[in-house]
Design a protein around this motif. Structure first.
Motif, mmCIF file in Angstrom:
data_model
loop_
_atom_site.group_PDB
_atom_site.id
_atom_site.type_symbol
_atom_site.label_atom_id
_atom_site.label_comp_id
_atom_site.label_asym_id
_atom_site.label_seq_id
_atom_site.Cartn_x
_atom_site.Cartn_y
_atom_site.Cartn_z
ATOM 1 N N GLY A 149 0.794 -1.220 0.000
ATOM 2 C CA GLY A 149 0.000 0.000 0.000
ATOM 3 C C GLY A 149 0.823 1.264 0.000
ATOM 4 O O GLY A 149 0.281 2.371 0.048
ATOM 5 N N GLY A 150 2.154 1.130 -0.081
ATOM 6 C CA GLY A 150 3.020 2.301 -0.083
ATOM 7 C C GLY A 150 2.993 3.070 -1.383
ATOM 8 O O GLY A 150 3.359 4.247 -1.423
ATOM 9 N N LEU A 151 2.588 2.414 -2.467
ATOM 10 C CA LEU A 151 2.436 3.068 -3.766
ATOM 11 C C LEU A 151 1.052 2.741 -4.310
ATOM 12 O O LEU A 151 0.618 1.590 -4.274
ATOM 13 N N THR A 152 0.371 3.754 -4.809
ATOM 14 C CA THR A 152 -0.941 3.557 -5.419
ATOM 15 C C THR A 152 -1.020 4.340 -6.714
ATOM 16 O O THR A 152 -0.196 5.214 -6.979
ATOM 17 N N ASP A 153 -2.015 4.020 -7.515
ATOM 18 C CA ASP A 153 -2.258 4.739 -8.772
ATOM 19 C C ASP A 153 -1.040 4.727 -9.686
ATOM 20 O O ASP A 153 -0.686 5.735 -10.299
ATOM 21 N N ILE A 154 -0.370 3.572 -9.759
ATOM 22 C CA ILE A 154 0.792 3.398 -10.621
ATOM 23 C C ILE A 154 0.439 2.437 -11.751
ATOM 24 O O ILE A 154 -0.144 1.376 -11.518
ATOM 25 N N VAL A 155 0.782 2.816 -12.973
ATOM 26 C CA VAL A 155 0.661 1.932 -14.128
ATOM 27 C C VAL A 155 2.031 1.848 -14.779
ATOM 28 O O VAL A 155 2.658 2.877 -15.047
ATOM 29 N N GLY A 156 2.520 0.632 -15.018
ATOM 30 C CA GLY A 156 3.840 0.450 -15.593
ATOM 31 C C GLY A 156 3.783 0.093 -17.071
ATOM 32 O O GLY A 156 2.897 -0.644 -17.507
ATOM 33 N N VAL A 157 4.738 0.628 -17.827
ATOM 34 C CA VAL A 157 4.911 0.256 -19.233
ATOM 35 C C VAL A 157 6.274 -0.416 -19.345
ATOM 36 O O VAL A 157 7.309 0.248 -19.247
ATOM 37 N N PRO A 158 6.321 -1.739 -19.517
ATOM 38 C CA PRO A 158 7.598 -2.460 -19.536
ATOM 39 C C PRO A 158 8.353 -2.279 -20.845
ATOM 40 O O PRO A 158 7.756 -2.061 -21.903
ATOM 41 N N THR A 159 9.684 -2.404 -20.761
ATOM 42 C CA THR A 159 10.536 -2.218 -21.932
ATOM 43 C C THR A 159 11.054 -3.534 -22.501
ATOM 44 O O THR A 159 11.893 -3.523 -23.408
ATOM 45 N N SER A 160 10.579 -4.652 -21.979
ATOM 46 C CA SER A 160 10.981 -5.957 -22.511
ATOM 47 C C SER A 160 9.998 -7.011 -22.032
ATOM 48 O O SER A 160 9.229 -6.789 -21.091
ATOM 49 N N LYS A 161 10.052 -8.173 -22.665
ATOM 50 C CA LYS A 161 9.188 -9.276 -22.248
ATOM 51 C C LYS A 161 9.541 -9.741 -20.845
ATOM 52 O O LYS A 161 8.661 -10.073 -20.052
ATOM 53 N N ARG A 162 10.849 -9.778 -20.520
ATOM 54 C CA ARG A 162 11.212 -10.263 -19.189
ATOM 55 C C ARG A 162 10.800 -9.279 -18.101
ATOM 56 O O ARG A 162 10.395 -9.697 -17.014
#
Length: 279
Positions: free
Chosen positions: A25-38
């Motif tokens: 719960g320390g981070l909220t409202d985060i969306v990640g865009v990954p730079t690789s399949k791994r």
């Protein structure tokens, strides 16, 4: 907040910590865009909400490592094989923060003598390998096709090959070099990340000064120390990117590994060297 998730050893520790913070719960409202399949697989396993550039063409912040950093904060990236997706995501980000240890500092790109990757299509790859080597005769360049652990050509997430360029002297004009490489038919992308980094956070054997707190890497596992340095700064950036700008001060960093003196640069109160835009 839309966050670009980098690829590589440093980025992997950051992604782990982001996942733990989301779970607690320390981070909220985060969306990640990954730079690789791994990175995508790692982030998904940690419960980090993910998206793509198609859905989020504008990112607030990207965090990644680098293979080389010169005094202009220009970079060599892609020895992990993800250079195309890294460049796409990081170019789409308002802020691009790079975290390295001081072994990655060079006086000029290509100066480490290690690989500067170029992603090429599989079709007639040797034709492009020869042309790339010819481009940099004066720098004593040797071009090699990257192989995987089984001795077969390494295939990127985009089904391309990588030609690694090895220089005996630094590239004289990295801007011109990038344009010449990109102009070759069959070249998909190169590992010169020029005028992209907003900030470079440097950890070294002398420690890292962040608001008077010193993290001495000699007494810590390097990977753990990089996490300790990266995450507080990242959280500070996430908290303040949408609010007030950081105050700035000037600094000069003396290094012994071929970089006698780095240029004076704007630095935030976090001790971050700023280039692309003020933090």
């Amino acid at each position: 907040m839309v966050l670009g998730l980098g690829t590589g050893s440093t980025a992997a520790f950051v992604v782990d910590k982001i996942g733990a913070l989301i779970k607690s719960g320390g981070l909220t409202d985060i969306v990640g865009v990954p730079t690789s399949k791994r990175t995508q697989e790692q982030a998904a396993s940690l419960g980090i909400p993910l998206s793509t550039l198609d859905a989020h063409p504008h990112l607030d912040l990207a965090i990644d490592g680098a293979d080389e950093v010169d005094p202009n904060l220009d970079l060599v990236k892609g020895r992990g094989g993800a250079l195309l997706r890294e460049k796409m995501v990081e170019a789409a980000s308002d802020k691009f923060v790079v975290v390295v240890d001081d072994s990655k500092l060079v006086s000029g790109l290509g100066g480490s003598g290690l690989a500067m990757p170029v992603e090429v299509v599989q079709f007639c790859w040797n034709y492009n390998l020869v042309r790339l080597q010819e481009l940099f005769k004066e720098e004593g360049c040797e071009a090699k096709l990257r192989l995987d652990g089984s001795g077969k050509p390494y295939v990127t997430d985009n089904s391309n090959y990588i030609v690694d360029l090895y220089f005996t002297t630094p590239i004289k004009d990295s801007g011109a070099a990038g344009k010449e490489i990109a102009a070759l038919e069959g070249v998909v992308e190169h590992g010169l990340f020029l005028d992209m980094a907003t900030a470079v956070i440097i950890a070294g054997g002398d420690g890292f000064d962040r608001l008077g707190l010193i993290f001495v890497l000699d007494t810590l596992d390097k990977a753990s120390a990089l996490v300790l340095i990266t995450i507080p700064i990242m959280l500070k950036l996430l908290n303040e990117l949408l609010h007030s700008a950081y105050s700035a001060r000037k600094t000069a960093i003396n290094k012994q590994n071929g970089v006698s003196r780095w240029r004076q640069r704007r630095c935030s109160v976090l001790g971050v060297s700023s280039k692309r835009s003020s933090l």
